[in-house]
Every structure is written in structure tokens, then in C-alpha cells.
Design a protein around this motif. Structure first.
Motif, mmCIF file in Angstrom:
data_model
loop_
_atom_site.group_PDB
_atom_site.id
_atom_site.type_symbol
_atom_site.label_atom_id
_atom_site.label_comp_id
_atom_site.label_asym_id
_atom_site.label_seq_id
_atom_site.Cartn_x
_atom_site.Cartn_y
_atom_site.Cartn_z
ATOM 1 N N LEU A 265 0.825 -1.205 0.000
ATOM 2 C CA LEU A 265 0.000 0.000 0.000
ATOM 3 C C LEU A 265 0.861 1.257 0.000
ATOM 4 O O LEU A 265 0.481 2.283 -0.583
ATOM 5 C CB LEU A 265 -0.929 -0.004 1.219
ATOM 6 C CG LEU A 265 -1.988 -1.114 1.252
ATOM 7 C CD1 LEU A 265 -2.757 -1.080 2.564
ATOM 8 C CD2 LEU A 265 -2.938 -1.002 0.078
ATOM 9 N N SER A 266 2.037 1.179 0.652
ATOM 10 C CA SER A 266 2.914 2.349 0.754
ATOM 11 C C SER A 266 3.756 2.557 -0.500
ATOM 12 O O SER A 266 4.145 3.686 -0.808
ATOM 13 C CB SER A 266 3.844 2.198 1.967
ATOM 14 O OG SER A 266 3.112 2.062 3.159
ATOM 15 N N HIS A 267 4.068 1.465 -1.210
ATOM 16 C CA HIS A 267 4.947 1.545 -2.378
ATOM 17 C C HIS A 267 4.312 0.832 -3.581
ATOM 18 O O HIS A 267 4.886 -0.115 -4.131
ATOM 19 C CB HIS A 267 6.302 0.915 -2.056
ATOM 20 C CG HIS A 267 6.926 1.407 -0.791
ATOM 21 N ND1 HIS A 267 7.496 2.648 -0.681
ATOM 22 C CD2 HIS A 267 7.062 0.812 0.430
ATOM 23 C CE1 HIS A 267 7.968 2.815 0.544
ATOM 24 N NE2 HIS A 267 7.715 1.725 1.237
ATOM 25 N N PRO A 268 3.142 1.265 -4.018
ATOM 26 C CA PRO A 268 2.458 0.548 -5.110
ATOM 27 C C PRO A 268 3.216 0.574 -6.429
ATOM 28 O O PRO A 268 3.227 -0.424 -7.166
ATOM 29 C CB PRO A 268 1.114 1.286 -5.222
ATOM 30 C CG PRO A 268 1.384 2.656 -4.664
ATOM 31 C CD PRO A 268 2.374 2.438 -3.565
ATOM 32 N N ILE A 269 3.872 1.693 -6.754
ATOM 33 C CA ILE A 269 4.594 1.808 -8.026
ATOM 34 C C ILE A 269 5.784 0.859 -8.042
ATOM 35 O O ILE A 269 6.045 0.158 -9.037
ATOM 36 C CB ILE A 269 5.052 3.258 -8.260
ATOM 37 C CG1 ILE A 269 3.841 4.188 -8.398
ATOM 38 C CG2 ILE A 269 5.938 3.344 -9.500
ATOM 39 C CD1 ILE A 269 4.199 5.654 -8.532
ATOM 40 N N GLU A 270 6.520 0.814 -6.927
ATOM 41 C CA GLU A 270 7.699 -0.047 -6.841
ATOM 42 C C GLU A 270 7.315 -1.527 -6.925
ATOM 43 O O GLU A 270 7.950 -2.315 -7.635
ATOM 44 C CB GLU A 270 8.462 0.213 -5.537
ATOM 45 C CG GLU A 270 9.037 1.612 -5.421
ATOM 46 C CD GLU A 270 8.098 2.573 -4.720
ATOM 47 O OE1 GLU A 270 6.872 2.498 -4.967
ATOM 48 O OE2 GLU A 270 8.587 3.411 -3.934
ATOM 49 N N VAL A 271 6.243 -1.899 -6.192
ATOM 50 C CA VAL A 271 5.805 -3.297 -6.198
ATOM 51 C C VAL A 271 5.313 -3.690 -7.585
ATOM 52 O O VAL A 271 5.612 -4.790 -8.079
ATOM 53 C CB VAL A 271 4.697 -3.513 -5.141
ATOM 54 C CG1 VAL A 271 4.139 -4.928 -5.244
ATOM 55 C CG2 VAL A 271 5.245 -3.265 -3.735
ATOM 56 N N GLU A 272 4.583 -2.802 -8.238
ATOM 57 C CA GLU A 272 4.102 -3.087 -9.593
ATOM 58 C C GLU A 272 5.269 -3.287 -10.559
ATOM 59 O O GLU A 272 5.236 -4.180 -11.415
ATOM 60 C CB GLU A 272 3.208 -1.958 -10.085
ATOM 61 C CG GLU A 272 2.628 -2.208 -11.482
ATOM 62 C CD GLU A 272 1.743 -1.077 -11.966
ATOM 63 O OE1 GLU A 272 1.189 -1.193 -13.080
ATOM 64 O OE2 GLU A 272 1.612 -0.072 -11.248
ATOM 65 N N ALA A 273 6.326 -2.472 -10.404
ATOM 66 C CA ALA A 273 7.501 -2.612 -11.268
ATOM 67 C C ALA A 273 8.170 -3.961 -11.055
ATOM 68 O O ALA A 273 8.581 -4.626 -12.019
ATOM 69 C CB ALA A 273 8.483 -1.480 -10.994
ATOM 70 N N LEU A 274 8.283 -4.392 -9.804
ATOM 71 C CA LEU A 274 8.900 -5.685 -9.506
ATOM 72 C C LEU A 274 8.067 -6.837 -10.065
ATOM 73 O O LEU A 274 8.616 -7.808 -10.605
ATOM 74 C CB LEU A 274 9.075 -5.846 -8.000
ATOM 75 C CG LEU A 274 10.127 -4.954 -7.341
ATOM 76 C CD1 LEU A 274 10.078 -5.093 -5.824
ATOM 77 C CD2 LEU A 274 11.528 -5.287 -7.852
ATOM 78 N N GLU A 275 6.749 -6.743 -9.934
ATOM 79 C CA GLU A 275 5.894 -7.814 -10.454
ATOM 80 C C GLU A 275 5.906 -7.826 -11.986
ATOM 81 O O GLU A 275 5.856 -8.895 -12.601
ATOM 82 C CB GLU A 275 4.480 -7.638 -9.907
ATOM 83 C CG GLU A 275 4.417 -7.900 -8.393
ATOM 84 C CD GLU A 275 3.025 -7.735 -7.826
ATOM 85 O OE1 GLU A 275 2.209 -7.009 -8.443
ATOM 86 O OE2 GLU A 275 2.756 -8.324 -6.760
ATOM 87 N N THR A 276 5.999 -6.650 -12.592
ATOM 88 C CA THR A 276 6.130 -6.582 -14.048
ATOM 89 C C THR A 276 7.444 -7.210 -14.491
ATOM 90 O O THR A 276 7.504 -7.939 -15.493
ATOM 91 C CB THR A 276 6.061 -5.119 -14.530
ATOM 92 O OG1 THR A 276 4.806 -4.560 -14.169
ATOM 93 C CG2 THR A 276 6.243 -5.036 -16.038
#
Length: 252
Positions: A88-99
Motif C-alpha cells: 500500500l505504501s509503495h504501489p509503483i515499486e511493487v508493480e515494477a517488480l511484479e512486471t
């Protein structure tokens, strides 16, 4: 009385013709030349008068090329340790890692299907995502990994924190550079490399006392100008050498 120095703002960097930074700050900025945080590098190498003309690297170029490797299993394991609060705090970073993970899975499947050992994943500037993982890495370093594994061991916590932080550092570098997939045995990995001192860096001065006997500078040919070390800069007249002789040192 100690005074804590204030952080320099981008406006101050642009107005100053001289900037002094640590080696760690330099390498951190260099790893994001083309991606999400490219401004870091631009702020260090440029000011309002143009490009800075001199950069002093106060150590030998022992690792002139930095290699980055990210194993698919390690990335999956690291993503699995990201808490819901961090998501929830780092949605952009987590999305980049999952991508990144999905891209690696796709390339791994292609490698397996065509029997390729090595294949280009993407060229520089064409990665599937970009993100500054600094804040996420800081939060993950504080996780109690030992508690998650049912232990109460600070050494174990630090060991796992360093392991996952290394994975995240590699992920950020690979998203910012070119990358190629390799298959060694059954292990798929994403790989890349970058020069410690980029070729476009203006006027780098390396304070390396061993440059005269280092083959690396010879390989640079006309790109390196080695200044002879003046005589007498190293004086060992006050050194006392103690010699101890014994038997059976090391394996033999």
C-alpha cells in the motif's frame, strides 16, 4: 556541539559550480542513467553553467565494470516477503517488480521453448518498467525475517535483509540498463553490466597509486593518461618490520 549538515536541494546543485559527494552517492546516481531517477545523475554532472568539467574518483578502478545478476527464484522469493502494508505504501515499486517478474517468466519460457542458453531481454531504455526502489529497500531492511522463520536471531535477520536488499538493488539496476536472460542448469537469471566510470563523464581523475603497473589502464589506450608518481611520496624509513617464522601455515 555538533551540527547536522542539511541536505542539498536540486536548486542548490544547479547553482553550484562545485559539488562534493561521497563515493556511495556517486555510484547510486550512476546506476540510474536512463530510467526513473535519471535526474540524480544529471544534477551531479551538470549545473546552470553547463557540464561540470572535473570528477575525482578517490580510489582505484578495481571494479571498472559492475555486473548485475538477478535470479528468477530470488526475485519471486523477495516479492513474497513484501508485506501488505508495504504494498500500500509503495504501489509503483511493487508493480515494477511484479512486471519484471512476469517479463522474466516470459523470457524464461521462450528460452526453454527454443533451447536458448542466452538471449537479449531488452536494450537500454526499453525495460518493461522503471522505479526508484530506495524507499522500499529501506523498509524491507527493517523487516524481522528471523521472526517470520520462527527464530529470534539478529544475525539471521541481518543475513536475510542483506540478501533481499541485494536482490532489489539488482532489480533496479537491470530495469535501468540493457539485460539478457541466461540459463545455467535449471536456473534462469537476468544479467547486465555497466562501467563504474561512464565514458561520457567529463575529466575523471582517479587517485590510484598503482596505475603505473595496472594492465587495466593499458587496455584503455589513449583514453587514459597516467601521471608518473613523484619520487619520495612513499617513505618507509620509519617502518619497523617484524618477521615471525613458523611451520604448517594454511592447508599445507
Amino acid at each position: 556541539m555538533s551540527i547536522k549538515p542539511a541536505a542539498a536541494h536540486p536548486e542548490q546543485l544547479r547553482a553550484s559550480d562545485v559539488v562534493v559527494i561521497t563515493h556511495a552517492a556517486y555510484t547510486s546516481a550512476k546506476k540510474t542513467l536512463s530510467g526513473f531517477s535519471a535526474d540524480r545523475w544529471h544534477n551531479l554532472t551538470h549545473w546552470q553553467g553547463g557540464r561540470r568539467l572535473l570528477t575525482i574518483v578517490d580510489e582505484a578502478l578495481a571494479n571498472v565494470v559492475e555486473h548485475s545478476q538477478l535470479k528468477l527464484d530470488e526475485l519471486s522469493r523477495t516479492i513474497g516477503h513484501i508485506t501488505q502494508e508495504m504494498r500500500l505504501s509503495h504501489p509503483i515499486e511493487v508493480e515494477a517488480l511484479e512486471t519484471l517478474r512476469e517479463s522474466m517468466l516470459s523470457h524464461a519460457a521462450a528460452n526453454d521453448g527454443f533451447g536458448l542458453g542466452t538471449a537479449l531481454a531488452w536494450e537500454a531504455g526499453s525495460s518493461p518498467a522503471n522505479a526508484d526502489l530506495t524507499a522500499l529497500r529501506a523498509d524491507m531492511r527493517n523487516l524481522r525475517y528471523d521472526k517470520i522463520n520462527g527464530k529470534d536471531d539478529e544475525n539471521e535477520r541481518q543475513r536475510l535483509a542483506q540478501r533481499f536488499d541485494k536482490t532489489l538493488a539488482s532489480a533496479e539496476a537491470l530495469l535501468d540498463q540493457y539485460a539478457f536472460m541466461t540459463l545455467q542448469g535449471v536456473q534462469h537469471s537476468l544479467n547486465s553490466s555497466a562501467l563504474t566510470v561512464p565514458l561520457e563523464l567529463p575529466g575523471p581523475v582517479v587517485l590510484d597509486a598503482t596505475a603505473g603497473v595496472d594492465l587495466m589502464y593499458d587496455l584503455m589506450e589513449d583514453r587514459a593518461d597516467i601521471i608518473p608518481t613523484p619520487k619520495g611520496v612513499r617513505d618507509y624509513s620509519n617502518v619497523t618490520l617484524h618477521v615471525a617464522r613458523t611451520e604448517r601455515i594454511g592447508k599445507s
